[in-house]
Scaffold this active site. Sequence first.
Site, PDB file in Angstrom:
ATOM      1  N   ILE A 188       0.708  10.466  39.854  1.00 22.49           N
ATOM      2  CA  ILE A 188       1.750   9.493  39.535  1.00 22.49           C
ATOM      3  C   ILE A 188       2.955   9.830  40.408  1.00 22.49           C
ATOM      4  O   ILE A 188       3.737  10.730  40.092  1.00 22.49           O
ATOM      5  CB  ILE A 188       2.135   9.539  38.044  1.00 22.49           C
ATOM      6  N   TYR A 189       3.081   9.164  41.545  1.00 21.47           N
ATOM      7  CA  TYR A 189       4.195   9.373  42.470  1.00 21.47           C
ATOM      8  C   TYR A 189       4.961   8.056  42.580  1.00 21.47           C
ATOM      9  O   TYR A 189       4.378   7.029  42.906  1.00 21.47           O
ATOM     10  CB  TYR A 189       3.696   9.768  43.867  1.00 21.47           C
ATOM     11  N   ARG A 190       6.254   8.116  42.337  1.00 21.74           N
ATOM     12  CA  ARG A 190       7.006   6.873  42.402  1.00 21.74           C
ATOM     13  C   ARG A 190       7.008   6.344  43.830  1.00 21.74           C
ATOM     14  O   ARG A 190       6.891   7.095  44.803  1.00 21.74           O
ATOM     15  CB  ARG A 190       8.423   7.073  41.876  1.00 21.74           C
ATOM     16  N   ARG A 202       6.806   9.086  47.188  1.00 20.02           N
ATOM     17  CA  ARG A 202       7.544  10.335  46.955  1.00 20.02           C
ATOM     18  C   ARG A 202       6.625  11.361  46.290  1.00 20.02           C
ATOM     19  O   ARG A 202       6.533  11.463  45.082  1.00 20.02           O
ATOM     20  CB  ARG A 202       8.775  10.072  46.077  1.00 20.02           C
ATOM     21  N   TRP A 203       5.943  12.138  47.144  1.00 20.54           N
ATOM     22  CA  TRP A 203       5.167  13.248  46.602  1.00 20.54           C
ATOM     23  C   TRP A 203       5.785  14.553  47.090  1.00 20.54           C
ATOM     24  O   TRP A 203       6.137  14.713  48.249  1.00 20.54           O
ATOM     25  CB  TRP A 203       3.689  13.168  46.968  1.00 20.54           C
ATOM     26  N   LEU A 204       5.957  15.495  46.186  1.00 22.44           N
ATOM     27  CA  LEU A 204       6.537  16.780  46.532  1.00 22.44           C
ATOM     28  C   LEU A 204       5.490  17.656  47.209  1.00 22.44           C
ATOM     29  O   LEU A 204       4.280  17.425  47.080  1.00 22.44           O
ATOM     30  CB  LEU A 204       7.088  17.469  45.284  1.00 22.44           C
ATOM     31  N   ARG A 207       2.266  18.983  45.467  1.00 26.05           N
ATOM     32  CA  ARG A 207       1.374  18.036  44.798  1.00 26.05           C
ATOM     33  C   ARG A 207       0.141  17.745  45.636  1.00 26.05           C
ATOM     34  O   ARG A 207       0.127  17.907  46.862  1.00 26.05           O
ATOM     35  CB  ARG A 207       2.129  16.742  44.477  1.00 26.05           C
ATOM     36  N   GLU A 249      -8.838  13.860  38.964  1.00 26.37           N
ATOM     37  CA  GLU A 249      -8.252  13.112  37.849  1.00 26.37           C
ATOM     38  C   GLU A 249      -9.071  11.867  37.522  1.00 26.37           C
ATOM     39  O   GLU A 249      -9.239  11.513  36.350  1.00 26.37           O
ATOM     40  CB  GLU A 249      -6.811  12.716  38.175  1.00 26.37           C
ATOM     41  N   ASP A 298      16.759   9.934  37.809  1.00 27.80           N
ATOM     42  CA  ASP A 298      15.617  10.811  37.588  1.00 27.80           C
ATOM     43  C   ASP A 298      15.614  11.348  36.162  1.00 27.80           C
ATOM     44  O   ASP A 298      16.525  11.082  35.372  1.00 27.80           O
ATOM     45  CB  ASP A 298      15.631  11.963  38.601  1.00 27.80           C
TER      46      ASP A 298
END
Length: 506
Positions: A188-190, A202-204, A207, A249, A298
């Site tokens: 779940i990445y915005r 937006r994945w850190l 992740r 997942e 956030d």
Amino acid sequence: MRTLPEFPTLRRFLDWCAAEGELASIPDPVALRHQMTAVHRRVLEAGGPVLRFERPVDAEGAVLPVPVVTNLFGTTRRVAAGLGIAPEGLDALGAFLAALRTPEAPDGLRGALAQWPMLKAALSMRPRLLRHAPVQEEVLTGGDIDLARLPVPTHWPGDAGPLVTWPVVITRPRDSSADEVGRYNAGIYRAQVIGRDRLILRWLAHRGGAAHHRSWQQAGEAMPVAVVLGADPATLLSAALPLPETVSELSFSGVMNGRRPEMVPARTVPLMVPAGAEIVLEGRVAPQDTAPEGPFGDHTGYYNPAEPFPVMQLSALTRRRAPLYLSTYTGRPPDEPAIVGEVFNRLALPTIRAQIPEIRDLWLPPAACSYRIAVIAIEKRYPGQARRVMMALWGMLAQFSYTKMIVVVDADIDPRNWDDIAWALASRMDPARDVTVLKDTPMDYLDFASPEPGLAGKIGIDATTKIGAETHRIWGEVMRTAPEDAAFADELLRRVMPELMPGPGA
């Protein structure tokens, strides 16, 4: 394991919510810019139903034909329902998930039959591949793609623009093939809308999606990506769970849903996608194509600053003929992620206890951004045990690496009761002896209290009864009413002041 009907699609889950009186339709026009989030937040804070906005209004004042669904997981009951169970079944499901991580080998036929629910779950993890699917009833490519036709809200006044907030972003490593669904990552990445056919993902760095992107970057190739909108509840929750890196997942959603997940080949990229979803965005992320993402509100209750993240160039938009758009907001708790987090913490407790057996209970207060503070109740047996538990949580379990404060209490303290916690801190903790402070440890870079982005201190507070070498004083005895006296008081008051006492069995 399931006690509720199967929910293979978002629509089936919404039907169940409607039958339970937990779905409300809003026929009035509601602006996607700020108004929808304001309504959603009021309803969530009141413990209200799922909302279906029938007439979302875009920035130009036009009513879009795609209804918006929000507050799907706005109560713990609906989160549990998304997992197929009632809330009272969460503890059993947590124990099942812990056993599924480290199942014992069956001892002959009797052992195999005893573990049949676990064996069935393992079989359910294999996806069933389809040739045709509802999510591909309409296929748009090229100039027909226009993200402005989707009702993507702008949630907060300081947000940079429309933000997709419940996407299941599907990726795979470069050394895999499209049919190796077991190696997929679904996170779940915005996603920020920045054009007719462009999104910022937006994945850190830690992740799964970012790790996959690095494998394609190293080869100088664009990575195929699919963004799933309106997935079934089991897929949504599986994508949010902190699963081991070796567990897909999408495959795990079969365990949650009680059936094999149904997948279909994407039309323009080498990936499989959930067949029953509402909308799928297909495309690729180039090795070095980035854009400034944000600022956006956030979970900390603050806006995060704009930072560069990868850009997805869409090659197709597939959807049902009359799709629904699923959305939520992220902000200072309460919000849906915090409510989902409460349930996940309860599910994780048996797995945590398998690694640190003395833990009896654990609470991550939602108001503390869901994970910044942890209160741990332990069965204390030896001096220094509380500190050992703190270090184990910070060092052994990755999900606690961003927890900046841990309070350890005895098993007689309810870690979910602030009054109990305050009493333990006041009566069992000495600041000079029982406080542990660490410097320069990993921290969520969105924590503005940290002196350096991504690097901060941690504090551990031992609020347990001191034993052995921990103290030279004789510890006091906790006052408790004798059981027979408590029973006498209850019986007497039920007769003379029944309005003060709950009835038998209450």
